[in-house]
Design a protein around this motif. Sequence first.
Motif, PDB file in Angstrom:
ATOM      1  N   CYS A   1       0.858  -1.021   0.059  1.00 33.00           N
ATOM      2  CA  CYS A   1      -0.073   0.087  -0.030  1.00 33.00           C
ATOM      3  C   CYS A   1       1.065   1.197  -0.016  1.00 33.00           C
ATOM      4  O   CYS A   1       2.155   1.156   0.362  1.00 33.00           O
ATOM      5  N   ALA A   2       0.360   2.208  -0.552  1.00 32.16           N
ATOM      6  CA  ALA A   2       1.031   3.597  -0.890  1.00 32.16           C
ATOM      7  C   ALA A   2       0.229   4.561  -0.541  1.00 32.16           C
ATOM      8  O   ALA A   2      -1.046   4.725  -0.888  1.00 32.16           O
ATOM      9  N   ALA A   3       0.576   5.686  -0.235  1.00 35.06           N
ATOM     10  CA  ALA A   3      -0.130   7.003   0.150  1.00 35.06           C
ATOM     11  C   ALA A   3       0.527   8.155  -0.478  1.00 35.06           C
ATOM     12  O   ALA A   3       1.791   8.426  -0.521  1.00 35.06           O
ATOM     13  N   ASP A   4      -0.326   9.101  -1.115  1.00 34.62           N
ATOM     14  CA  ASP A   4       0.126  10.361  -1.830  1.00 34.62           C
ATOM     15  C   ASP A   4      -0.443  11.440  -1.135  1.00 34.62           C
ATOM     16  O   ASP A   4      -1.528  11.678  -1.256  1.00 34.62           O
ATOM     17  N   PRO A   5       0.197  12.361  -0.496  1.00 32.68           N
ATOM     18  CA  PRO A   5      -0.274  13.483   0.363  1.00 32.68           C
ATOM     19  C   PRO A   5      -0.565  14.626  -0.496  1.00 32.68           C
ATOM     20  O   PRO A   5      -1.373  15.462  -0.230  1.00 32.68           O
TER      21      PRO A   5
END
Length: 124
Positions: free
Chosen positions: A96-100
Amino acid sequence: QVQLVESGGGLLQAGGSLRLSCTASRRTRTPDTMAWFRQAPGKEGVFVASISWSGGRTYYADSVKGRFTISRDNAKNTLYLQMNSLKPEETAVYYCAADPQLRNSAYLGNYEYWGQGTQVTVSS
Protein backbone atom coordinates in the motif's frame (compact mmCIF):
# COMPACT_ATOMS: atom_id res chain seq x y z
CA GLN A 1 5.35 11.41 8.34
CA VAL A 2 3.16 8.39 7.65
CA GLN A 3 3.88 4.79 8.48
CA LEU A 4 1.97 2.11 6.63
CA VAL A 5 1.59 -1.51 7.71
CA GLU A 6 -0.07 -4.11 5.50
CA SER A 7 -1.67 -7.31 6.69
CA GLY A 8 -3.94 -10.06 5.43
CA GLY A 9 -1.71 -11.78 2.94
CA GLY A 10 -1.46 -15.54 2.74
CA LEU A 11 -1.57 -18.71 0.69
CA LEU A 12 -4.75 -19.70 -1.10
CA GLN A 13 -5.99 -21.63 -4.08
CA ALA A 14 -6.95 -20.13 -7.38
CA GLY A 15 -10.47 -18.76 -7.37
CA GLY A 16 -10.32 -17.87 -3.71
CA SER A 17 -10.74 -14.53 -1.98
CA LEU A 18 -8.60 -12.47 0.33
CA ARG A 19 -8.87 -9.08 1.99
CA LEU A 20 -5.77 -7.02 2.57
CA SER A 21 -5.60 -4.20 5.09
CA CYS A 22 -3.21 -1.30 5.42
CA THR A 23 -3.15 0.70 8.62
CA ALA A 24 -1.68 4.18 8.58
CA SER A 25 -0.01 5.82 11.52
CA ARG A 26 0.13 9.55 11.16
CA ARG A 27 1.57 12.16 13.45
CA THR A 28 -1.04 14.56 12.14
CA ARG A 29 -4.02 13.61 10.08
CA THR A 30 -3.88 15.11 6.61
CA PRO A 31 -5.75 14.08 3.47
CA ASP A 32 -4.09 11.76 1.02
CA THR A 33 -4.91 9.39 -1.77
CA MET A 34 -3.90 5.79 -1.37
CA ALA A 35 -3.21 2.87 -3.61
CA TRP A 36 -2.24 -0.75 -3.85
CA PHE A 37 0.63 -1.96 -5.99
CA ARG A 38 2.02 -5.45 -6.40
CA GLN A 39 5.36 -6.87 -7.36
CA ALA A 40 5.83 -10.39 -8.63
CA PRO A 41 9.22 -12.12 -8.32
CA GLY A 42 11.66 -10.75 -10.85
CA LYS A 43 9.25 -8.12 -12.12
CA GLU A 44 8.64 -4.44 -11.54
CA GLY A 45 5.91 -3.16 -9.30
CA VAL A 46 2.58 -2.54 -11.00
CA PHE A 47 -0.49 -0.54 -10.14
CA VAL A 48 -3.52 -2.39 -8.82
CA ALA A 49 -5.99 0.21 -7.53
CA SER A 50 -6.21 3.68 -6.03
CA ILE A 51 -8.73 5.66 -4.04
CA SER A 52 -9.37 9.30 -3.25
CA TRP A 53 -9.42 10.72 0.26
CA SER A 54 -13.22 10.65 0.43
CA GLY A 55 -13.40 7.23 -1.17
CA GLY A 56 -15.61 8.60 -3.90
CA ARG A 57 -13.16 8.04 -6.73
CA THR A 58 -11.48 4.74 -7.37
CA TYR A 59 -9.35 3.49 -10.22
CA TYR A 60 -8.36 -0.04 -11.11
CA ALA A 61 -5.92 -1.79 -13.37
CA ASP A 62 -7.82 -3.42 -16.22
CA SER A 63 -6.66 -6.85 -15.08
CA VAL A 64 -8.48 -6.58 -11.74
CA LYS A 65 -11.64 -4.67 -12.65
CA GLY A 66 -14.73 -6.48 -11.47
CA ARG A 67 -12.78 -8.72 -9.11
CA PHE A 68 -10.97 -6.36 -6.73
CA THR A 69 -12.45 -3.59 -4.61
CA ILE A 70 -10.46 -0.86 -2.92
CA SER A 71 -11.97 0.98 0.02
CA ARG A 72 -10.92 3.02 3.03
CA ASP A 73 -12.12 3.89 6.50
CA ASN A 74 -10.56 7.19 7.49
CA ALA A 75 -11.89 6.94 11.03
CA LYS A 76 -9.80 3.81 11.42
CA ASN A 77 -6.91 5.05 9.25
CA THR A 78 -7.23 1.84 7.28
CA LEU A 79 -7.15 1.00 3.59
CA TYR A 80 -8.57 -2.25 2.24
CA LEU A 81 -8.31 -4.37 -0.86
CA GLN A 82 -10.91 -7.09 -1.33
CA MET A 83 -9.64 -9.58 -3.87
CA ASN A 84 -11.92 -12.18 -5.41
CA SER A 85 -11.37 -14.88 -8.01
CA LEU A 86 -7.63 -14.74 -7.53
CA LYS A 87 -5.35 -16.21 -10.17
CA PRO A 88 -1.94 -17.86 -9.81
CA GLU A 89 -0.34 -15.09 -11.87
CA GLU A 90 -1.41 -12.63 -9.17
CA THR A 91 1.06 -14.11 -6.76
CA ALA A 92 3.08 -11.14 -5.57
CA VAL A 93 4.01 -8.93 -2.69
CA TYR A 94 1.25 -6.37 -2.30
CA TYR A 95 2.14 -2.88 -1.12
CA CYS A 96 0.00 0.00 0.00
CA ALA A 97 1.11 3.54 -0.65
CA ALA A 98 0.00 7.07 0.20
CA ASP A 99 0.22 10.30 -1.78
CA PRO A 100 -0.29 13.45 0.31
CA GLN A 101 -0.54 15.51 -2.89
CA LEU A 102 -3.89 13.88 -3.65
CA ARG A 103 -3.09 12.91 -7.23
CA ASN A 104 -4.94 9.55 -7.09
CA SER A 105 -2.83 8.19 -9.90
CA ALA A 106 -1.50 4.89 -11.16
CA TYR A 107 2.05 6.21 -11.30
CA LEU A 108 4.23 4.56 -8.71
CA GLY A 109 6.53 7.57 -8.48
CA ASN A 110 3.72 9.79 -7.19
CA TYR A 111 3.47 7.91 -3.92
CA GLU A 112 5.61 9.17 -1.09
CA TYR A 113 4.90 6.64 1.65
CA TRP A 114 5.04 2.87 1.37
CA GLY A 115 4.38 -0.13 3.55
CA GLN A 116 6.67 -3.11 3.86
CA GLY A 117 4.38 -5.34 1.81
CA THR A 118 2.40 -8.51 2.41
CA GLN A 119 2.86 -11.72 0.44
CA VAL A 120 -0.06 -13.19 -1.48
CA THR A 121 0.50 -16.62 -3.00
CA VAL A 122 -2.15 -18.17 -5.23
CA SER A 123 -1.71 -21.84 -6.05
CA SER A 124 -3.17 -23.51 -9.12
